[in-house]
Write a protein that holds these residues in place. Structure first.
Motif, PDB file in Angstrom:
ATOM      1  N   LEU A  50      -2.027  16.356  13.459  1.00 49.51           N
ATOM      2  CA  LEU A  50      -3.179  16.901  12.757  1.00 49.51           C
ATOM      3  C   LEU A  50      -3.751  17.977  13.683  1.00 49.51           C
ATOM      4  O   LEU A  50      -4.131  17.674  14.803  1.00 49.51           O
ATOM      5  N   GLU A  51      -3.789  19.184  13.225  1.00 51.38           N
ATOM      6  CA  GLU A  51      -4.254  20.293  14.082  1.00 51.38           C
ATOM      7  C   GLU A  51      -5.790  20.262  14.135  1.00 51.38           C
ATOM      8  O   GLU A  51      -6.446  20.650  13.179  1.00 51.38           O
ATOM      9  N   ILE A  52      -6.330  19.767  15.253  1.00 50.11           N
ATOM     10  CA  ILE A  52      -7.792  19.728  15.396  1.00 50.11           C
ATOM     11  C   ILE A  52      -8.188  20.851  16.352  1.00 50.11           C
ATOM     12  O   ILE A  52      -7.752  20.865  17.511  1.00 50.11           O
ATOM     13  N   VAL A  53      -8.979  21.801  15.850  1.00 52.88           N
ATOM     14  CA  VAL A  53      -9.311  22.993  16.635  1.00 52.88           C
ATOM     15  C   VAL A  53     -10.801  22.993  16.952  1.00 52.88           C
ATOM     16  O   VAL A  53     -11.635  23.053  16.054  1.00 52.88           O
ATOM     17  N   GLY A  54     -11.120  22.899  18.227  1.00 52.79           N
ATOM     18  CA  GLY A  54     -12.517  22.816  18.654  1.00 52.79           C
ATOM     19  C   GLY A  54     -13.051  24.149  19.149  1.00 52.79           C
ATOM     20  O   GLY A  54     -12.616  25.218  18.700  1.00 52.79           O
ATOM     21  N   ARG A  55     -13.998  24.063  20.088  1.00 56.56           N
ATOM     22  CA  ARG A  55     -14.655  25.280  20.602  1.00 56.56           C
ATOM     23  C   ARG A  55     -13.627  26.252  21.183  1.00 56.56           C
ATOM     24  O   ARG A  55     -12.664  25.829  21.818  1.00 56.56           O
ATOM     25  N   GLY A  56     -13.887  27.539  20.950  1.00 58.00           N
ATOM     26  CA  GLY A  56     -13.053  28.597  21.526  1.00 58.00           C
ATOM     27  C   GLY A  56     -11.631  28.592  20.976  1.00 58.00           C
ATOM     28  O   GLY A  56     -10.724  29.144  21.601  1.00 58.00           O
ATOM     29  N   GLY A  57     -11.424  27.926  19.836  1.00 55.84           N
ATOM     30  CA  GLY A  57     -10.088  27.894  19.232  1.00 55.84           C
ATOM     31  C   GLY A  57      -9.108  26.996  19.972  1.00 55.84           C
ATOM     32  O   GLY A  57      -7.898  27.041  19.738  1.00 55.84           O
ATOM     33  N   ARG A  58      -9.647  26.173  20.857  1.00 55.62           N
ATOM     34  CA  ARG A  58      -8.770  25.293  21.648  1.00 55.62           C
ATOM     35  C   ARG A  58      -8.446  24.032  20.839  1.00 55.62           C
ATOM     36  O   ARG A  58      -9.334  23.393  20.278  1.00 55.62           O
ATOM     37  N   THR A  59      -7.164  23.677  20.819  1.00 55.07           N
ATOM     38  CA  THR A  59      -6.775  22.495  20.030  1.00 55.07           C
ATOM     39  C   THR A  59      -6.920  21.231  20.872  1.00 55.07           C
ATOM     40  O   THR A  59      -6.895  21.278  22.110  1.00 55.07           O
ATOM     41  N   LEU A  60      -7.008  20.109  20.171  1.00 55.60           N
ATOM     42  CA  LEU A  60      -7.088  18.817  20.863  1.00 55.60           C
ATOM     43  C   LEU A  60      -5.792  18.582  21.649  1.00 55.60           C
ATOM     44  O   LEU A  60      -5.807  18.067  22.758  1.00 55.60           O
ATOM     45  N   LYS A  61      -4.695  18.993  21.052  1.00 54.87           N
ATOM     46  CA  LYS A  61      -3.394  18.806  21.703  1.00 54.87           C
ATOM     47  C   LYS A  61      -3.369  19.537  23.050  1.00 54.87           C
ATOM     48  O   LYS A  61      -2.894  18.997  24.052  1.00 54.87           O
TER      49      LYS A  61
END
Ligand SMILES: Cc1cc2nc3c(=O)[nH]c(=O)nc-3n(C[C@H](O)[C@H](O)[C@H](O)COP(=O)(O)OP(=O)(O)OC[C@H]3O[C@@H](n4cnc5c(N)ncnc54)[C@H](O)[C@@H]3O)c2cc1C
Length: 549
Positions: free
Chosen positions: A404-415
């Motif tokens: 599951l592509e989770i994209v947080g602050r600054g476009g940084r992914t959880l992965k």
């Protein structure tokens, strides 16, 4: 603002973007997701849940292999949020089977009218943070796009089935089934030559039943595991009545315990008591059945010498069951302490190896080379098969999150953020991912605890946090980098003090090539963890940044 953050009522899709808004999006409708829907809704929040399966139940929807059962007693592996539900449901056995647990979860979904907020057959593919508005845009494989203030992922620590990359698996012309993706209309093994790959929990639970039906069964074992008879029994009316009468006390003990069950270890070290007393304690635990054996004494999972007394007891029991000493030797784990991998709860597993139609294949001495059209090839032999059962477990803890592509602050992914291993504060907060909660995952006791009580604990904590934010008109909550760093350190220290850290297990991602080897669950015990997260909430969410709207 008047102390109330404006609620996002469910809006009609935005005319230009087609987006619908909710307070919370919940991913997954297993034990955690179902309770999340109920709890958030009861708090007046609008909820949209997505579930990849066609029905509720999570692991109990997917894992329909023969012999699938819980390894925490049914009476404890039940929701506690509704006393009426506790009283009205009747478990038929001490350890319930998969169909009964699924029926229970379907009953819960009906009783609390949960299905109307779940979109089935729909996999969430991405969740992207809008940093300015502090909202998550969630997309699915069916083209949905919704927006939510809070993203609650209840995708499950054991939901991403693992199929190792066997050379030539697709060339095999017989049937292939995975225990975690079992056909709903069942599998008939009658008259078949069957190969089961894997002797973890799913393999150990299913092998005795497959052996009864199959003409010939080959069990392909890479690592032997410790398994203990369930000692399963039907529950009669008197037992049920007694359990229900004492439910509140049973729950209290479970919540305060290390693993979420009402049973307590002996107060002394395994090395402080006489041999006679130690044997009596182990005998009693053996009768209780299953995972509880690993917690007979408080130092069993920290002191190798204490652990060895339990291992010796186990070995004596198993060698008394398995007729062929060479097979018993192969079934005895050599590489880990007892309890360092989750002890399996079985029904007649070791007896199965006394059958004429069962052969144990030791993959340590003759590894699998691959499959061909007619069967499995090892370095020692070719096994002609009609069917292969993959009991190869899960990409645990982070597998479903990774998909599951989770994209947080600054476009940084959880992965990307977790490339060197999961990093959380209390398992509940991640810096860079405000208003995102991952339930019962890394950094929490997770699979080391009774997962029903654990799911409730997490959902209640998140619901209370949302209420706290709303009461202050705040827009969000986010674990601080310092708190995350400290908790990662805390989890590491606790793991290093435990024998669980020394086994090559899926707790560390060791079954998946390329995964960083980090012990993922919090090892301080369920009761301690519960106290910690409760105190954090009561302190006004120490270690979290409260974000203004
Ligand atoms: C065979 C088996 C037996 C077990 N027995 C016990 C036991 O006795 N005691 C115990 O405490 N624990 C046990 N467990 C652990 C089990 O994981 C938990 O008890 C519990 O069922 C987890 O519930 P959950 O809701 O967190 O996750 P799950 O039950 O795994 O549900 C997660 C759901 O999320 C869905 N999902 C995942 N990703 C997405 C996505 N991107 N989009 C949409 N949907 C998605 C999945 O389809 C799944 O239905 C067992 C696990 C297995 C596999």
């Amino acid at each position: 603002m008047n102390g109330q953050h404006p609620r996002s009522v469910v809006t009609a899709p935005d005319a230009t973007t087609g987006t619908t808004s909710y307070d919370v999006v919940v991913v997954g409708a297993g034990i955690a997701g179902l309770y999340a829907i109920h709890r958030f809704r009861s708090q007046g929040l609008t909820v949209r849940a997505f579930e990849a399966a066609s029905g509720v139940g999570g692991v109990w929807y997917w894992n329909r292999y023969p012999g699938a059962r819980c390894d925490v007693e049914s009476i404890d592996y039940s929701y506690s949020f509704s006393p009426e539900l506790e009283q009205e449901w009747n478990w038929s056995e001490k350890y319930a089977t998969q169909p009964e647990i699924l029926a229970y979860l379907e009953h819960v979904a009906d009783r609390f009218d949960l299905r109307r907020d779940i979109r089935f057959d729909t996999r969430v593919t991405s969740a992207v943070l809008d940093e300015e508005g502090l909202r998550w845009t969630v997309r699915t494989d069916r083209g949905d796009e919704v927006s939510a203030r809070f993203l609650v992922v209840a995708a499950g620590p054991l939901s991403n089935a693992n199929t190792p990359a066997f050379d030539g698996l697709d060339r095999f012309t017989g049937d292939i089934v995975h225990t975690a993706r079992w056909p709903h209309d069942g599998v008939d093994f009658t008259g078949k030559r069957v190969g089961v790959i894997g002797t973890g929990s799913s393999g150990i639970q299913s092998i005795p039943i497959i052996a009864e039906q199959a003409e010939q069964l080959f069990v392909f074992q890479r690592s032997a595991n410790y398994s203990i008879p369930a000692g399963n029994v039907p529950l009669d009316d008197a037992t049920r009545a007694e359990q229900k009468a004492n439910y509140a006390e049973r729950r209290r003990l479970s919540r305060e315990s290390g693993g979420g069950s009402p049973h307590r270890p002996h107060p002394k070290s395994a090395l402080e008591v006489s041999e006679e007393e130690r044997r009596a304690v182990y005998e009693e635990r053996w009768k209780l059945g299953g995972v509880l054996f690993s917690k007979a004494f408080p130092d069993q999972l920290t002191d190798p010498a204490a652990n060895d007394t339990a291992r010796a007891f186990w070995e004596e029991k198993i060698r008394a069951v398995v007729d062929d000493p060479a097979v018993a030797e192969l079934l005895t784990p050599k590489d880990h302490a007892i309890g360092a991998k989750r002890i399996v709860t079985d029904s007649g597993y070791y007896e199965t190896y006394n059958r004429d139609n069962v052969e144990l294949v030791d993959l340590r001495s003759t590894p699998i080379v691959g499959m061909d059209e007619t069967g499995i090839v090892t370095t020692g032999a070719h096994y002609d098969l009609d069917m292969i059962v993959l009991a190869t477990g899960f990409d645990a803890m982070t597998g479903s999150l990774d998909k599951l592509e989770i994209v947080g602050r600054g476009g940084r992914t959880l992965k990307e953020t977790w490339a060197a291993g999961p990093r959380t504060y209390l398992g509940l907060g991640i810096d860079g991912f405000p208003n995102f909660f991952n339930l019962t995952g890394p950094g929490s006791p997770s699979v080391l605890a009774n997962m029903v009580l654990h799911s409730e604990l997490h959902v209640d904590w998140v619901a209370d946090a949302i209420a706290y934010l709303d009461a202050r008109g705040a827009a969000g909550i986010e674990g601080t980098p310092e708190a995350v760093a400290d908790w990662v350190e805390e989890c590491r220290n606790r793991a290093e003090a435990s024998l669980l850290n020394s086994a090559n297990s899926w707790y560390l991602g060791a079954n998946i090539p390329g995964r960083p080897r980090v012990f993922m669950p919090f090892l301080g015990g369920f009761g301690v963890y519960r106290e910690i997260i409760t105190e954090v909430a009561e302190s006004g969410y120490k270690g979290f940044a409260i974000l203004e709207g």
